[in-house]
Structures are given as structure tokens and as C-alpha cells.
Design an enzyme around this catalytic site. Structure first.
Site, PDB file in Angstrom:
ATOM      1  N   GLY A   1      47.177  35.033  36.194  1.00  0.00           N
ATOM      2  CA  GLY A   1      46.352  35.310  35.090  1.00  0.00           C
ATOM      3  C   GLY A   1      45.887  35.718  35.358  1.00  0.00           C
ATOM      4  O   GLY A   1      44.841  34.468  34.905  1.00  0.00           O
ATOM      5  N   THR A   2      44.021  36.046  35.823  1.00  0.00           N
ATOM      6  CA  THR A   2      42.978  36.863  36.431  1.00  0.00           C
ATOM      7  C   THR A   2      42.766  38.151  35.640  1.00  0.00           C
ATOM      8  O   THR A   2      43.696  38.713  35.108  1.00  0.00           O
ATOM      9  CB  THR A   2      43.401  37.229  37.870  1.00  0.00           C
ATOM     10  OG1 THR A   2      43.697  36.022  38.558  1.00  0.00           O
ATOM     11  CG2 THR A   2      42.327  38.019  38.570  1.00  0.00           C
ATOM     12  N   VAL A   3      41.502  38.579  35.552  1.00  0.00           N
ATOM     13  CA  VAL A   3      41.222  39.881  34.941  1.00  0.00           C
ATOM     14  C   VAL A   3      40.589  40.785  35.987  1.00  0.00           C
ATOM     15  O   VAL A   3      39.759  40.353  36.785  1.00  0.00           O
ATOM     16  CB  VAL A   3      40.305  39.778  33.703  1.00  0.00           C
ATOM     17  CG1 VAL A   3      41.026  39.058  32.571  1.00  0.00           C
ATOM     18  CG2 VAL A   3      38.986  39.080  34.022  1.00  0.00           C
TER      19      VAL A   3
ATOM     20  N   SER B   1      38.640  35.133  37.502  1.00  0.00           N
ATOM     21  CA  SER B   1      39.878  34.452  37.141  1.00  0.00           C
ATOM     22  C   SER B   1      39.697  32.959  36.964  1.00  0.00           C
ATOM     23  O   SER B   1      38.890  32.329  37.655  1.00  0.00           O
ATOM     24  CB  SER B   1      40.915  34.693  38.242  1.00  0.00           C
ATOM     25  OG  SER B   1      42.071  33.921  38.043  1.00  0.00           O
TER      26      SER B   1
ATOM     27  N   MET C   1      45.532  42.687  39.539  1.00  0.00           N
ATOM     28  CA  MET C   1      45.404  41.238  39.474  1.00  0.00           C
ATOM     29  C   MET C   1      46.776  40.581  39.397  1.00  0.00           C
ATOM     30  O   MET C   1      47.778  41.244  39.153  1.00  0.00           O
ATOM     31  CB  MET C   1      44.549  40.831  38.280  1.00  0.00           C
ATOM     32  CG  MET C   1      44.999  41.364  36.919  1.00  0.00           C
ATOM     33  SD  MET C   1      46.552  40.716  36.249  1.00  0.00           S
ATOM     34  CE  MET C   1      46.124  39.009  35.997  1.00  0.00           C
TER      35      MET C   1
END
Length: 540
Positions: free
Chosen positions: A358-360, A377, A440
Site C-alpha cells: 500500500g504506501t503513498v 504508509s 512505493m
């Protein structure tokens, strides 16, 4: 007619082309268009790249909750005043947790969901610290776009809707009262929102307003901290108000490796950026005349698996790392030892013998030369599945990466930072900034960094092409996943060299990157954004 009856926003059977985005006054590149526009609006109001990065990051907690939230950790590389600064805003485990306590609860490895993997979130402190040290606008102005979207809502974007649906199906399997608030917050109609549907979170907005009013103090030493700690105590979690109060972000010296005259910069451990640098050190002694060939992919894969194997033996909370181990991983000696293990056939990497003793993701730039590489994240999608009641605070599950093996360097201990997958990166040449970049996506991140750097430096791809190029991901042993767009003839050759090649049905696991390069003479900014998600680059 409703839009969702007219078309399916998640389906696109045709290859599409994105062009490089140019600007000079400022630029924001990130994974969600509304967040990119939020950052650009702050730039236009007189904010600098640091203000824009925080505005974008806070907005992403609202408009891309499938990847991050107020309960995230954060890291940043900031180029300002002629220098690169590093910020580590990752929190530690609860002081009272231990391997014995977790095993006593019936776990042989750290669980992914519930309160046990929750660590102290660092993102709110990162926002306040970045604005305090280098920003130009008040925190209230910087977080205003995020608060507006949380109050009034926004239409869900296509990739966001896809991952929201996946998370909903995953969390439906979780048992326990502590997960009820996730469904109340993120599936209030009993289902995930669809692309194009409006979603809002008034409680999220109120929490952001309280963060503004207190300069994030409430989150760590005030009313929000009490609510987080109270929810943990009610569910039998280990996180306490004292754990939150003890946290503060840390300014650190970035680490780098030279790659063909460029300096590639990463945050030092507990982040895994050192893995990307170690792999580039191995690769820089090879010649790569052609990008799209089996030999290039094979050498990249082998270098990365060796760098990962060594990195997993070393990377953890920097207070628990032997400095000579870090120095060794970035040394010519390690690169030579690893290169000697590489042959024409795929290897199954074995642990190295360590030296004794996931993570941005988003990036921003302004017309003055300030630039930010920023990442935050919740780790696995929405994170732990824990949402603090009536706050919109979805808590990360970063502690899942801790080992319950007492002999492991990344073993669980109270108050310790774990091995961290999220890593921002930055490129310079001859002491002059080229710009921020990042990819990411869990353990894909160092692999994405290596592929983007080589696409840029070795193969002269523009920032959009450098991101669009088909990717591979080493999984374990000899197993490599490739995107469906990866050239089949190269995949076939890799298989003949002993790689267990698997073609992924979806590109979601291959990372989501952003790039902004700056021309040192004209100041013109050139940006690329991720085609694997709802990415957008906005510039003026």
C-alpha cells in the site's frame, strides 16, 4: 443515467500514453489527482515545496485511505538551502511489548491485524515538524484541503475503488469487536464505495482540525493521544499514552551511493533504502548497452536478491545496528563479494557472513529550487484494521515486520523501530540536485528504485517512460514476478536461466512511483507520474 451504469472505470483494454509534465513555478506528483491539486493550490497560495508536500500527504490520508492514514509513519528527503535533509518519522513498538508476551497470546509470528502490530504513528509529527522547520505557511493553511475533502467528500477514483473493495473482502474475515470501527468508517453502507461514488469522513476532518490547532501535540500528548491509548487499553493492546508521549521525529543524515557519476540518496536504516544502494553498487561495474534484454534483467534480479539477503540480516532500528555492518553493505568489498556469486544462471541466495564486531509516495518542487521526496504508509493497505472510534484514525500494522526469533537482528523489543519498507529517494549530480523520485510498494520499493535509476541513467528514458517501463519483482529464492506487459521473449530467456518466472494478472504489486527532475540552468521541472494507479502530476 448514473455514471457507473454507463461504463466501468476500472477497465481499460487499450494501451494509453502519458506525456512528461512540464512546469517552472512548481510541481506536485503523486498517486491521486485530488491530492496533487491540493499541493499545487498551496504552492499557488505562496507556499513552498515543503508546504505542498505536507498538504499533499495530509490530503492523501483522505483521498487514498487504502494506502495510508493519520496513523501512518513517514519519511522525507528535503532539498532546501543548498543541502539535502533527511527526516525519519517512524515510531517504535509499545514499551511493554515483548516476544514472550506475544507468544503467550498464542502467536508464533507477529500477526498482521489487530492491536499487536500497531506501532506509534509518526505522520502527524512529520507534518508539523516539516512545516515548522522549512515551511512558509501556517499548518492550518497547509491542511485545509484535506479537511475540506474529509468534511464535504469526494468521488472515489478507479484504482482507489479497486483496492478498497479488496480490503473490504479481506477485513470481512477478521473476527473481533476491535474491527467494527473500520467498517463504520470505511464501509458505512455495508459495502465499499464504488469508483465515482462520494465518500466523506467528518471524524477524520475533526481529527485533522485538532492536529492543526495543537500543532500535532494532541496526537501525542493530548486529547487524541488519550483516545488512542483508551481504545488500545479497552481491546487489550500494548500501546499507551506514555508510548505516544515519548515520540518525536528525528532528523538524520541521508546515505548515498555513486552510480555512473550520479549520487543516489536514501534514508538510512531502519529504512530499506540501503538495499537499493547496495544493489546499484553491484550493478555499476557491468555494462548495459540495451534495456530490454534478458541479460539486463537477469543481472538486476541477481544483484537485488543478494542486496536484499544481506539487508535483511542488518536493517532494523539504528540503535540496534552495528555501524560496521552498514558500512560493509555499502562497501566495494560487499559489491565485489556479491558480484562473484553472480553467474549466467539464477541463484538461490544464502545469508552472507557478516563482518564481526500500500504506501503513498509523493514529490514536490517549487520555483525557488526547494524539492521534497516524501512517503507515508499504513503498511498493508488500510493497516491493522484498527480505527480509533470517532476519529477516522486508521492505525498502521508496521509491527508485523518484527521477528519473534530472539536471535534475529529485527527481533521484537519494547520501544524499538522495525525494519521499514517505505523509502523516499533523491538524485544529485556533482552536488547539484536532479530531483526527488520514489516507488512505493512494500519490498518492491528498492527494486523499483534500482529499475527507475537505471532507466534514467543507463537508458536515458524520460521520467514518464522511466516509470511506465515494464517491471519485475524478485519474490524469494529463484521466483520472479513480471508484469503482463513484460516482454515474453525476455521472460522465456530468464526461465531458461533458471528463474521461476510468474506473470502477474494485476500490476498493483509492482509499485507506484513519481519523479520530478529539474533543469539546473532554466529551472524547468519535468515530472512523470504512475500509470499503474490514479497518478497525477500537476504543475504551473
Amino acid at each position: 443515467m448514473m455514471l457507473d451504469k454507463m461504463f466501468d472505470a476500472e477497465v481499460n483494454p487499450y494501451a494509453s500514453r502519458r506525456a512528461v509534465i512540464y512546469g517552472r513555478g512548481g510541481c506536485v506528483a503523486t498517486s491521486q489527482p485530488l491530492a496533487a491539486q491540493a499541493g499545487l493550490a498551496v504552492l499557488r497560495r505562496g507556499g513552498n515545496a515543503i508546504d505542498a508536500a505536507v498538504a499533499t500527504a495530509a490530503c492523501l490520508t483522505v483521498v487514498e485511505p487504502t494506502s495510508n492514514g493519520i496513523g501512518s509513519d513517514a519519511f522525507a528527503l528535503v532539498w532546501t538551502q543548498g543541502k539535502l535533509h533527511g527526516l525519519n518519522s517512524s515510531g517504535g513498538s509499545p514499551a511493554s511489548i515483548s516476544i514472550e508476551a506475544v507468544k503467550k497470546l498464542g502467536h508464533e509470528k507477529m500477526p498482521a491485524y489487530g492491536w499487536l502490530p500497531v506501532t506509534v504513528p509518526g505522520a502527524p509529527a512529520a507534518w508539523a515538524e516539516l512545516v515548522r522547520k522549512f515551511g512558509r505557511l501556517p499548518l492550518a493553511d497547509v491542511l485545509a484541503p484535506a479537511i475540506e475533502y474529509a468534511h464535504n467528500g469526494y468521488p472515489v477514483s478507479p484504482t482507489l475503488g479497486y483496492f478498497w473493495g479488496r480490503a473490504f473482502e479481506n477485513y470481512k474475515k477478521l473476527k473481533g469487536e476491535e474491527f467494527a470501527e473500520w467498517f463504520a468508517t470505511f464501509a458505512p453502507q455495508g459495502r465499499p464505495p464504488k469508483p465515482g461514488e462520494m465518500w466523506k469522513s467528518p471524524a477524520h476532518a475533526q481529527t485533522l482540525e485538532e492536529i492543526v490547532q495543537s500543532g500535532a501535540e494532541s496526537f501525542y500528548r493530548g486529547g487524541l493521544a488519550e483516545r488512542i491509548a483508551g481504545a488500545a487499553a479497552k481491546a487489550g493492546g500494548f500501546l499507551t499514552a506514555d508510548d505516544l508521549a515519548a515520540f518525536s521525529p528525528e532528523w538524520v543524515e541521508p546515505i548515498s551511493a555513486d552510480y555512473r557519476g550520479y549520487s543516489v540518496w536514501e534514508i538510512p536504516p531502519n529504512g530499506q533504502g540501503i538495499v537499493a544502494l547496495a544493489a546499484l553498487n553491484i550493478l555499476k561495474n557491468y555494462d548495459f548497452p540495451v534495456r530490454d534484454c534478458a541479460n539486463t534483467a537477469h543481472l538486476q534480479i541477481e544483484a537485488l536478491k543478494l542486496a536484499f539477503t544481506a539487508g535483511k540480516q542488518i536493517v532494523t532500528d539504528p540503535r540496534h545496528v552495528k555501524q560496521n555492518h552498514l558500512t560493509w553493505l555499502l562497501s566495494q568489498a560487499f559489491a565485489d563479494e556479491a558480484r562473484a556469486k553472480i553467474s549466467a544462471n539464477a541463484i538461490d541466495p544464502q545469508p552472507f557472513e557478516l563482518p564481526k564486531s500500500g504506501t503513498v509516495y509523493l514529490c514536490t518542487a517549487d520555483g525557488e529550487g526547494n524539492m521534497v521526496s516524501y512517503i507515508q504508509s499504513n503498511y498493508m493497505g488500510f493497516g491493522s484494521g484498527i480505527v480509533v472510534p470517532d476519529t477516522g484514525i486508521a492505525l498502521q500494522n508496521r509491527g508485523h515486520d518484527f521477528s519473534l526469533d530472539p536471535a534475529h537482528v529485527n527481533r521484537l523489543e519494547g520501544g524499538k523501530r522495525t525494519y521499514h519498507t517505505i523509502i523516499p529517494a533523491f538524485l544529485t549530480k556533482g552536488g547539484t540536485p536532479v530531483g526527488p523520485f520514489g516507488v512505493m510498494g512494500g519490498y518492491m520499493q528498492p527494486q523499483g528504485h534500482v529499475q527507475v535509476v537505471m532507466n534514467t541513467v543507463d537508458f536515458a528514458l524520460n521520467p514518464q517512460m522511466a516509470l511506465d517501463a515494464p517491471r519485475f519483482q524478485w519474490m524469494e529464492g529463484r521466483t520472479v514476478e513480471v508484469e503482463h506487459s513484460f516482454p515474453p521473449h525476455i521472460a522465456a530467456q530468464l526461465a531458461r536461466q533458471g528463474h521461476d518466472v510468474k506473470v502477474a494478472a494485476h500490476s498493483g504489486g509492482f509499485g507506484r512511483g513519481q519523479i520530478i527532475w529539474r533543469d539546473p540552468e532554466s529551472g524547468v521541472l519535468a515530472a512523470g507520474t504512475e500509470s499503474r494507479t490514479d497518478g497525477a502530476a500537476a504543475a504551473f
